[in-house]
Structures are given as structure tokens and as C-alpha cells.
Scaffold this motif. Structure first.
Motif, PDB file in Angstrom:
ATOM      1  N   PRO A   1       0.826  -1.206   0.000  1.00  0.00           N
ATOM      2  CA  PRO A   1       0.000   0.000   0.000  1.00  0.00           C
ATOM      3  C   PRO A   1       0.860   1.255   0.000  1.00  0.00           C
ATOM      4  N   ASN A   2       0.338   2.310  -0.607  1.00  0.00           N
ATOM      5  CA  ASN A   2       1.065   3.570  -0.619  1.00  0.00           C
ATOM      6  C   ASN A   2       0.721   4.403   0.618  1.00  0.00           C
ATOM      7  N   SER A   3       1.362   5.547   0.743  1.00  0.00           N
ATOM      8  CA  SER A   3       1.175   6.376   1.932  1.00  0.00           C
ATOM      9  C   SER A   3      -0.257   6.901   2.044  1.00  0.00           C
ATOM     10  N   THR A   4      -0.894   7.155   0.901  1.00  0.00           N
ATOM     11  CA  THR A   4      -2.274   7.637   0.921  1.00  0.00           C
ATOM     12  C   THR A   4      -3.210   6.574   1.476  1.00  0.00           C
ATOM     13  N   GLN A   5      -3.021   5.332   1.067  1.00  0.00           N
ATOM     14  CA  GLN A   5      -3.840   4.242   1.611  1.00  0.00           C
ATOM     15  C   GLN A   5      -3.653   4.123   3.118  1.00  0.00           C
ATOM     16  N   ARG A   6      -2.407   4.136   3.559  1.00  0.00           N
ATOM     17  CA  ARG A   6      -2.128   3.972   4.993  1.00  0.00           C
ATOM     18  C   ARG A   6      -2.728   5.123   5.805  1.00  0.00           C
ATOM     19  N   SER A   7      -2.593   6.333   5.278  1.00  0.00           N
ATOM     20  CA  SER A   7      -3.131   7.494   5.975  1.00  0.00           C
ATOM     21  C   SER A   7      -4.654   7.425   6.076  1.00  0.00           C
ATOM     22  N   LEU A   8      -5.298   7.052   4.978  1.00  0.00           N
ATOM     23  CA  LEU A   8      -6.750   6.967   4.983  1.00  0.00           C
ATOM     24  C   LEU A   8      -7.225   5.830   5.883  1.00  0.00           C
ATOM     25  N   ALA A   9      -6.500   4.723   5.896  1.00  0.00           N
ATOM     26  CA  ALA A   9      -6.865   3.612   6.779  1.00  0.00           C
ATOM     27  C   ALA A   9      -6.820   4.040   8.244  1.00  0.00           C
ATOM     28  N   ARG A  10      -5.765   4.794   8.616  1.00  0.00           N
ATOM     29  CA  ARG A  10      -5.668   5.275   9.996  1.00  0.00           C
ATOM     30  C   ARG A  10      -6.815   6.234  10.312  1.00  0.00           C
ATOM     31  N   TYR A  11      -7.173   7.054   9.328  1.00  0.00           N
ATOM     32  CA  TYR A  11      -8.285   7.987   9.538  1.00  0.00           C
ATOM     33  C   TYR A  11      -9.592   7.224   9.748  1.00  0.00           C
ATOM     34  N   LEU A  12      -9.829   6.197   8.946  1.00  0.00           N
ATOM     35  CA  LEU A  12     -11.047   5.401   9.098  1.00  0.00           C
ATOM     36  C   LEU A  12     -11.075   4.711  10.460  1.00  0.00           C
ATOM     37  N   GLU A  13      -9.915   4.314  10.942  1.00  0.00           N
ATOM     38  CA  GLU A  13      -9.845   3.738  12.291  1.00  0.00           C
ATOM     39  C   GLU A  13     -10.361   4.724  13.329  1.00  0.00           C
TER      40      GLU A  13
ATOM     41  N   LEU B   1     -12.550   6.839  13.027  1.00  0.00           N
ATOM     42  CA  LEU B   1     -14.007   6.978  12.902  1.00  0.00           C
ATOM     43  C   LEU B   1     -14.745   5.753  13.423  1.00  0.00           C
ATOM     44  N   GLY B   2     -13.998   4.746  13.874  1.00  0.00           N
ATOM     45  CA  GLY B   2     -14.628   3.556  14.431  1.00  0.00           C
ATOM     46  C   GLY B   2     -15.025   2.506  13.426  1.00  0.00           C
ATOM     47  N   VAL B   3     -14.419   2.555  12.222  1.00  0.00           N
ATOM     48  CA  VAL B   3     -14.709   1.535  11.210  1.00  0.00           C
ATOM     49  C   VAL B   3     -14.125   0.196  11.652  1.00  0.00           C
ATOM     50  N   ASP B   4     -14.827  -0.891  11.365  1.00  0.00           N
ATOM     51  CA  ASP B   4     -14.391  -2.225  11.788  1.00  0.00           C
ATOM     52  C   ASP B   4     -13.682  -3.003  10.692  1.00  0.00           C
ATOM     53  N   MET B   5     -14.069  -2.752   9.426  1.00  0.00           N
ATOM     54  CA  MET B   5     -13.488  -3.467   8.296  1.00  0.00           C
ATOM     55  C   MET B   5     -13.224  -2.486   7.163  1.00  0.00           C
ATOM     56  N   ILE B   6     -11.996  -2.485   6.656  1.00  0.00           N
ATOM     57  CA  ILE B   6     -11.621  -1.654   5.518  1.00  0.00           C
ATOM     58  C   ILE B   6     -11.168  -2.615   4.424  1.00  0.00           C
ATOM     59  N   ILE B   7     -11.968  -2.726   3.370  1.00  0.00           N
ATOM     60  CA  ILE B   7     -11.717  -3.731   2.340  1.00  0.00           C
ATOM     61  C   ILE B   7     -11.398  -3.026   1.030  1.00  0.00           C
ATOM     62  N   GLY B   8     -10.146  -3.165   0.571  1.00  0.00           N
ATOM     63  CA  GLY B   8      -9.687  -2.413  -0.582  1.00  0.00           C
ATOM     64  C   GLY B   8      -9.616  -3.202  -1.873  1.00  0.00           C
ATOM     65  N   GLY B   9      -9.690  -2.461  -2.954  1.00  0.00           N
ATOM     66  CA  GLY B   9      -9.500  -3.006  -4.287  1.00  0.00           C
ATOM     67  C   GLY B   9      -8.863  -1.955  -5.177  1.00  0.00           C
ATOM     68  N   HIS B  10      -8.561  -2.317  -6.396  1.00  0.00           N
ATOM     69  CA  HIS B  10      -8.027  -1.498  -7.484  1.00  0.00           C
ATOM     70  C   HIS B  10      -6.624  -1.912  -7.920  1.00  0.00           C
ATOM     71  N   PRO B  11      -5.685  -2.250  -7.017  1.00  0.00           N
ATOM     72  CA  PRO B  11      -4.340  -2.565  -7.491  1.00  0.00           C
ATOM     73  C   PRO B  11      -4.235  -3.813  -8.373  1.00  0.00           C
ATOM     74  N   HIS B  12      -5.247  -4.681  -8.379  1.00  0.00           N
ATOM     75  CA  HIS B  12      -5.263  -5.896  -9.202  1.00  0.00           C
ATOM     76  C   HIS B  12      -4.281  -6.968  -8.717  1.00  0.00           C
ATOM     77  N   VAL B  13      -3.610  -6.714  -7.625  1.00  0.00           N
ATOM     78  CA  VAL B  13      -2.760  -7.704  -6.971  1.00  0.00           C
ATOM     79  C   VAL B  13      -3.094  -7.684  -5.489  1.00  0.00           C
TER      80      VAL B  13
END
Length: 228
Positions: A174-186, A188-200
Motif C-alpha cells: 500500500p502507498n502512503s495515501t492508503q495507509r493514511s486513509l486507513a488510519r483515519y477510518l480507524e 471513525l470507528g470503522v471495523d473493516m476496511i476492504i480495498g480493491g483497485h491494485p489488481h494484486v
């Protein structure tokens, strides 16, 4: 393509249908519009409606439509995709015909196995193609995400899953933007962050939230389920 000139994708999912059907609720990212003929591949997709029939037959319950290809056939294609989903009584999330429809769909809370689970879906962009009002695409905007999550909690969601289209294609980390956004969602009390787009496949993390000390599952990228 069948001998009579139609399309049938059922064999693509034949081996995994028992797995999908066994889930209480199966969610998949639908990364091609169903914009009608002429059908096209990369870079601007439009798949036959039979593709959606195969997904539904395989047992998927909800289609995520906020991704970078959702406007490949412009807003008209996005609306036709919603028409096809509604015509098959499938849940869908991420794009809407207008604000009224978004307000009627969200907050989406599903009772799954006795748990009230809230779902949200966002994308980083749409390949430079701008949405034509009144159609709405849920882009990654922190203020909007914050409001949506608050509304989910208010609607009784016990667990919240944010399905998000982000990252760099074919990068294994993951890139820095993904990591930063994941921490932000944390936060907010999110329980599951499920990503797509990189195709790997990218790493998964199970972290303790500093907000509520609950475990937060982050899957930076599930990779491709089926492609081509």
C-alpha cells in the motif's frame, strides 16, 4: 459467446459458486458498466448483461459500483448499470441516479447472521471522466465519509465495512495515501476496511483501534477475483 450469438459467463464461476453461496452475504466489486451494446474492453468497458446474470447466479448479494471504470460509458452507462441491478433485485452501493436515491439507499445496514452490518463504498476517481449531474459517484472525501459513518451508527450498525477503491495498480504494498486513509477510518470507528483497485494482493492488517480498543481489519487490496 454461445452458438446462438448470446453470452454466457456461468462457467467462469462454476467452481467457486458453492463457496459464494455458502456465505451469509457475498459482496463483489463490479468493475465494468453494463452500458449495453456495443460491448467493449479496455480501456473503456461495457459488459453484456449476461455477466451480471452469472454473478447473481453464483450467489453474490451486493455489487459495489464505485470504482475508476464506473463512468467508462459516462453517466448514461452508470444509470443503465443501476437499471440492470435493480431489475435483478440486487443490492448495490457506490453510485446513484441522484441525491434522492442516495438518501434512500444510505445508511445501508444489513442484518447478517444476527449482526447489523453497515456498508459504504468509495473510489479515488473515475479515470478523469466527470460525472454528469444529477448522477452521483461516491468519491473518497473525508468529510462525506465522516458523515456517512455517523449516519450508519445512528441507524444501528454494530459493525461497519468500508469498501474502498484506492492505491496503485500492480504494486504489492500500500502507498502512503492508503495507509493514511486507513488510519483515519480507524479514528471513525470503522471495523473493516476492504480495498480493491491494485489488481494484486496487498497486505492485511488486524490492528487495535485507539478509539474503542476494537480490532480493525484492513485489507489493502483483495487482488482480482476474475479479470479479462
Amino acid at each position: 459467446k454461445t452458438s446462438d450469438g448470446k453470452y454466457d459467463y456461468s462457467e467462469c464461476f462454476e467452481s467457486v459458486t458453492p463457496l459464494i453461496e455458502s456465505a451469509d452475504y457475498a459482496v463483489v466489486n463490479l468493475e465494468t458498466p453494463l452500458a449495453g451494446a456495443p460491448y467493449t474492453g479496455y480501456p473503456c468497458f461495457s459488459a453484456p448483461d449476461a455477466y451480471l446474470d452469472a454473478l447473481a447466479y453464483a450467489g453474490f448479494d451486493m455489487m459495489l459500483t464505485a470504482n475508476n471504470h464506473t463512468l467508462d460509458k459516462r453517466s448514461k452507462g452508470a444509470v443503465r448499470t443501476l437499471d440492470q441491478l435493480d431489475g435483478r433485485f440486487l443490492d448495490h452501493l457506490g453510485t446513484y441516479r441522484d441525491k434522492h436515491e442516495r438518501d434512500s439507499v444510505l445508511p445501508m445496514v444489513k442484518n447478517i447472521g444476527g449482526f447489523k452490518i453497515g456498508f459504504l463504498n468509495y473510489t479515488y476517481g473515475t479515470n478523469g471522466i466527470e460525472v454528469t449531474p444529477p448522477v452521483i459517484v461516491d468519491y473518497i472525501e473525508r468529510e462525506k465519509i465522516t458523515s456517512d459513518i455517523k449516519n450508519l451508527r445512528g441507524a444501528g450498525a454494530e459493525l461497519i465495512a468500508v469498501c474502498i477503491h484506492w492505491g496503485d495498480e500492480y504494486k504489492l504494498l500500500p502507498n502512503s495515501t492508503q495507509r493514511s486513509l486507513a488510519r483515519y477510518l480507524e479514528t471513525l470507528g470503522v471495523d473493516m476496511i476492504i480495498g480493491g483497485h491494485p489488481h494484486v494482493i496487498q497486505p492485511m492488517e488486524l490492528r487495535k483501534s485507539e478509539i474503542n480498543n476494537r480490532s480493525v481489519l484492513t485489507v489493502y487490496s483483495l487482488g482480482n477475483f476474475i479479470s479479462a
